[in-house]
Design an enzyme around this catalytic site. Structure first.
Site, mmCIF file in Angstrom:
data_model
loop_
_atom_site.group_PDB
_atom_site.id
_atom_site.type_symbol
_atom_site.label_atom_id
_atom_site.label_comp_id
_atom_site.label_asym_id
_atom_site.label_seq_id
_atom_site.Cartn_x
_atom_site.Cartn_y
_atom_site.Cartn_z
ATOM 1 N N ASP A 20 64.593 23.285 -5.854
ATOM 2 C CA ASP A 20 64.315 21.855 -5.981
ATOM 3 C C ASP A 20 64.496 21.394 -7.427
ATOM 4 O OD1 ASP A 20 63.248 19.454 -4.584
ATOM 5 O OD2 ASP A 20 61.639 19.652 -6.061
ATOM 6 N N ARG A 24 66.483 27.733 -1.763
ATOM 7 C CA ARG A 24 66.940 26.399 -2.153
ATOM 8 C C ARG A 24 66.052 25.968 -3.317
ATOM 9 N NH1 ARG A 24 64.583 20.946 -2.526
ATOM 10 N NH2 ARG A 24 66.234 19.451 -2.109
ATOM 11 N N GLY A 45 50.364 18.126 12.228
ATOM 12 C CA GLY A 45 50.039 19.495 12.594
ATOM 13 C C GLY A 45 51.201 20.431 12.849
ATOM 14 N N ASP A 84 62.276 7.909 3.277
ATOM 15 C CA ASP A 84 60.964 8.548 3.259
ATOM 16 C C ASP A 84 59.873 7.478 3.137
ATOM 17 O OD1 ASP A 84 58.737 10.149 2.659
ATOM 18 O OD2 ASP A 84 59.284 10.264 0.544
ATOM 19 N N HIS A 119 65.429 15.257 4.174
ATOM 20 C CA HIS A 119 64.098 14.653 4.039
ATOM 21 C C HIS A 119 64.057 13.619 2.920
ATOM 22 C CE1 HIS A 119 64.302 17.766 1.023
ATOM 23 N NE2 HIS A 119 63.257 17.246 0.418
ATOM 24 N N ASP A 120 65.113 13.589 2.088
ATOM 25 C CA ASP A 120 65.161 12.656 0.957
ATOM 26 C C ASP A 120 66.005 11.418 1.236
ATOM 27 O OD1 ASP A 120 63.544 14.010 -0.908
ATOM 28 O OD2 ASP A 120 65.185 15.342 -1.468
ATOM 29 N N GLU A 141 69.515 22.121 -5.745
ATOM 30 C CA GLU A 141 69.496 20.694 -5.423
ATOM 31 C C GLU A 141 70.003 19.930 -6.645
ATOM 32 O OE1 GLU A 141 66.680 16.847 -4.438
ATOM 33 O OE2 GLU A 141 66.000 18.491 -5.707
ATOM 34 N N HIS A 197 58.406 21.787 -11.283
ATOM 35 C CA HIS A 197 57.068 21.222 -11.483
ATOM 36 C C HIS A 197 56.092 21.858 -10.512
ATOM 37 C CE1 HIS A 197 59.148 18.726 -8.460
ATOM 38 N NE2 HIS A 197 57.976 18.730 -7.846
ATOM 39 N N ASN A 220 54.018 21.312 16.733
ATOM 40 C CA ASN A 220 52.649 21.801 16.592
ATOM 41 C C ASN A 220 52.404 22.846 17.673
ATOM 42 O OD1 ASN A 220 49.874 22.230 16.527
ATOM 43 N ND2 ASN A 220 49.405 20.089 16.053
#
Length: 582
Positions: free
Chosen positions: A329, A327, A173, A469, A424-425, A358, A248, A148
């Site tokens: 998704d 990248r 933040g 996650d 992150h997955d 991905e 999406h 942040n």
């Protein structure tokens, strides 16, 4: 020999051009069934060949590894006139066969139509990934949780940095200024590429539910700040890749809100896959979505207006901000025709832009040179983690898994595959490894010593933890006293090895030694480097390949010169890397 196991097709990973003159040919045979494979070949128009058979050339193929069921063989060839008819001479202790497109023969057929055909090597058909990618070390940043740097743009109810555990809804933040403030940290680590998860205006903290594809989420900053970030990265030799969510949109994407409001009368009703009207936006939704998430309606990329809009988005961020990669998704759920046009559009603007999909499974349909350059190599990830962290497979199975992935794609694809241990997955690699930092180091060594382009998930270099996650999306730890400095030093050293030694970045000459794997030690050789990885909780003395005996070598960890003997002792959970000098 078992004919049913022998396989080749004159396309994809079995026959492909690597440059304007050179073709790679591969073949698969039953494991341990064939001792020698020779490519027999000739020019289809060589009517003046003196031999009875028009095929008048031979070249022995190289063993290229095995998996549970098959052996793989490869050869590189430069046809004089860039065209080729070819077959395979297969030899074992019992028989010799010639394998052609029409089957197996004890004598080589004289009719050229029997043979496999590579009609012509057209330069436009050569797979062309950007040259810079294979030398890049990536760092994935989840922007909301990295740093942040500008509290004045914090979202409402922003929490103190790292003051609470992450959830699917809270905000801390993180922003672009925070990234700019720490670019020197990334540069000193050795990072040469940053992959950002989505930065576009969205409702959630992860930003995979886009509201406006042409604007930056205000919690991260504005376009001027982003341009400054790109400029600062490029000045440090760091490339930037953005995340495109074209499968999406988000629930609050204006065209979807228009459909919710106007129903069948909406001009955007065909932008989505609506099953019936009125639209039901609660679970279960009566329209197609990402997974079963009603707040992420699937876009109809076959619709011309949708396609035009998304291609405009793809062009905009390249033209206006000079990004270096996209990248993509959930790339496997978007139609191939869209991705072919996507590649043409962005490559027309920036010919060396990296296009990464991905996809978690076998991805050859997307990697034929007309869509993506690479995919996130989760199949490779799984093999490493299953052996070192989960310890659910043995050494031979690890080698088989790696060889299977390698032989699934052309070498030109392998050179730029996006290799990772977490994202992150997924849970963080230290958490997956039950807190064992030595095991994490072994996995990082294997990751960084294979062809492809490795990526570090933010914080893994300082031994951050986190479960699935949202646990894997903790705030980056910036207090040095809370960072694992030993892990950070290790990662800096490993990155420097990769930059200094071409063998770390290439699979040329890669050979695994299965005898060592039977003793639960992974030994492999590439060019002039010998790697020995021991996942066991005890030191072990392991025989090394005979041709390495009595060779002078440099221990990369200590930089000491040594004379290799017949065996090498490796510490528990340890690794040895030797540079052979004689």
């Amino acid at each position: 020999m078992l004919k049913e196991a022998i396989y080749h097709r004159p396309k994809n990973e079995f026959a492909y051009a690597i440059d304007e003159r050179t073709i790679h040919i591969r073949i698969r045979t039953k494991k341990n069934d064939v001792q020698q494979v020779i490519l027999v070949h000739g020019d289809p128009y060589d009517y003046n060949a003196k031999e009875k058979c028009w095929i008048n050339k031979e070249k022995e193929m190289t063993y290229n590894g095995d998996d549970d069921l098959f052996d793989y063989w490869i050869v590189s060839i430069e046809p004089e006139h860039r065209r080729l008819r070819y077959g395979f001479k297969l030899v074992n202790s019992q028989e010799a066969l010639v394998y052609t497109e029409k089957g197996f023969y004890h004598e080589a057929p004289t009719d050229s139509s029997y043979y496999f055909c590579f009609p012509f090597l057209n330069l436009v058909d050569v797979f062309s990934a950007p040259n810079w990618v294979k030398n890049t070390v990536w760092y994935q940043i989840f922007p909301e949780r990295f740093a942040n740097g500008d509290a004045s743009i914090n979202p409402p109810e922003t929490l103190s940095w790292g003051g609470e555990e992450p959830s699917t809804t809270n905000f801390f933040g993180g922003d672009f200024q925070g990234v700019i403030d720490h670019l020197d940290y990334l540069h000193e680590l050795g990072i040469t590429g940053i992959y950002f998860t989505p930065i576009f205006k969205a409702f959630s903290n992860h930003k995979y539910d886009t509201i406006d594809y042409l604007d930056i989420d205000p919690q991260f900053g504005d376009k001027d700040t982003f341009k400054r970030l790109i400029k600062e990265c490029h000045q440090r030799g760091i490339r930037v890749m953005l995340d495109a969510v074209f499968n999406h949109s988000g629930f609050y994407f204006p065209p979807f809100q228009d459909v919710l409001e106007k129903g069948e009368a909406s001009q955007y009703k065909d932008w989505f896959h609506i099953h019936e009207f009125p639209v039901q936006a609660t679970d279960p939704a009566n329209y197609d979505t990402f997974a079963y998430v009603p707040s992420m309606p699937k876009l109809n990329t076959e619709n011309k207006d949708v396609k035009d809009y998304l291609l405009k988005v793809a062009r905009y961020w390249v033209e206006e901000f000079d990004i270096d990669g996209w990248r993509l998704d959930v790339a496997n759920e978007v139609d191939h025709a869209f991705w072919r046009d996507f590649r043409k559009e962005v490559r027309a603007i920036k010919p060396d832009l990296y296009i990464l999909g991905e996809i978690w499974h076998d991805s050859m349909p997307w990697l034929q040179g007309d869509q993506f350059d690479a995919v996130m190599n989760y199949r490779f990830t799984s093999a490493i983690i299953d052996y070192f962290a989960h310890q659910t497979i043995d050494g031979k199975q690890l080698i088989h898994s790696i060889n299977a992935v390698r032989n699934s794609y052309p070498e030109t694809v392998n050179d730029v595959q996006f290799n990772l241990l977490g994202s992150h997955d997924t849970p963080r690699i230290l958490t997956v490894s039950n807190g064992n930092k030595s095991l994490v180091k072994l996995q990082m060594i294997l990751l960084f010593s294979m062809a492809g382009t490795p990526c570090i998930y933010y914080g893994d270099e300082i031994a951050m933890t986190g479960d699935q996650d949202p646990g894997c999306r903790k705030c980056m730890q910036w207090a040095e006293a809370e960072q694992d400095q030993d892990m950070l030093t290790f990662m800096k050293t490993l990155i420097s090895f990769r930059k200094e030694h071409e063998a770390f970045r290439s699979n040329e000459g890669l050979r695994f030694y299965t005898e060592a794997a039977k003793r639960d030690v992974i030994v492999y050789e590439k060019q002039n480097l010998l790697f020995i990885l021991n996942r066991q909780e005890r030191a072990i003395s392991i025989p090394i390949p005979s041709h390495c005996n009595s060779q002078n070598a440099i221990d990369l960890w200590t930089n000491e010169q040594i004379l290799l003997g017949e065996t090498v002792t490796v510490d528990k959970l340890g690794c040895a890397i030797y540079q052979l000098t004689t």
